[in-house]
Design a protein around this motif. Structure first.
Motif, short mmCIF file in Angstrom:
data_model
loop_
_atom_site.label_atom_id
_atom_site.label_comp_id
_atom_site.label_asym_id
_atom_site.label_seq_id
_atom_site.Cartn_x
_atom_site.Cartn_y
_atom_site.Cartn_z
N THR A 84 0.83 -1.21 0.00
CA THR A 84 0.00 0.00 0.00
C THR A 84 0.85 1.25 0.00
OG1 THR A 84 -0.17 -0.06 2.40
CG2 THR A 84 -1.94 -1.11 1.16
N TYR A 85 0.25 2.30 -0.52
CA TYR A 85 0.87 3.62 -0.55
C TYR A 85 -0.21 4.63 -0.20
CZ TYR A 85 1.90 8.18 -2.50
OH TYR A 85 2.04 9.52 -2.66
N PHE A 86 0.19 5.67 0.56
CA PHE A 86 -0.74 6.73 0.92
C PHE A 86 -0.08 8.09 0.73
CE2 PHE A 86 -3.97 4.04 2.66
CZ PHE A 86 -3.27 2.93 3.11
N ALA A 87 -0.87 9.03 0.27
CA ALA A 87 -0.40 10.41 0.22
C ALA A 87 -0.12 10.89 1.64
CB ALA A 87 -1.45 11.30 -0.43
N ASP A 88 0.84 11.76 1.79
CA ASP A 88 1.21 12.26 3.12
C ASP A 88 0.01 12.88 3.83
OD1 ASP A 88 4.57 13.41 2.25
OD2 ASP A 88 3.82 11.44 2.85
N SER A 89 -0.86 13.50 3.08
CA SER A 89 -2.00 14.22 3.68
C SER A 89 -3.02 13.28 4.33
CB SER A 89 -2.68 15.08 2.62
OG SER A 89 -3.11 14.28 1.53
N VAL A 90 -2.97 11.98 4.00
CA VAL A 90 -3.97 11.06 4.55
C VAL A 90 -3.35 9.93 5.38
CG1 VAL A 90 -5.47 11.55 2.59
CG2 VAL A 90 -4.08 9.47 2.57
N LYS A 91 -2.03 9.90 5.46
CA LYS A 91 -1.37 8.83 6.23
C LYS A 91 -1.84 8.82 7.66
CE LYS A 91 2.97 8.23 3.71
NZ LYS A 91 4.42 8.53 3.69
N GLY A 92 -2.13 7.62 8.15
CA GLY A 92 -2.58 7.47 9.53
C GLY A 92 -4.07 7.66 9.69
#
Length: 118
Positions: free
Chosen positions: A58-66
């Motif tokens: 998986t990969y997430f944009a920094d703005s939605v991580k966590g």
């Protein structure tokens, strides 16, 4: 013919949660990288989250991580985006994307609107 059925969007208060679903037909779902993108008014479309195949990285944009998680159910041809602790800046049309893992051809859903507002 590739078809997408996206659902789960709507109006939610800040701090709330939503789960988006995307059911895809017309392709071999298990062979495709699945992505969620979003486009806010006046902004460019941006990648939010990715789940690969077959290793389910998986990969997430920094703005939605966590806050966001992405998952897929290959037997059901479905990808999910669980969105928690939503913020007004998460307001956007969310698009489901299927990308072939061998030649990177893209297929797109029509999008589902998420509005975060009190």
């Amino acid at each position: 013919q590739v078809q997408f059925v996206e659902s789960g969007g709507g109006l939610v208060q800040p701090g709330g949660s939503l789960r988006l679903s995307c059911v895809v037909s017309g392709l071999t779902f298990s062979r495709y990288i699945m992505n969620w993108y979003r486009q806010a008014p006046g902004k460019e479309r941006e990648l939010v989250a990715t789940v690969t195949t077959p290793f389910l990285s998986t990969y997430f944009a920094d703005s939605v991580k966590g806050r966001f998680t992405i998952s897929r159910d290959n037997p059901r041809n479905t990808v999910y985006l669980q969105m928690n602790s939503l913020k007004p800046e998460d307001t956007a049309v969310y698009y489901c994307n299927a990308r072939s893992s061998w030649d990177y051809v893209d297929y797109w859903g029509k999008g589902t609107l998420v509005t975060v507002s009190s």
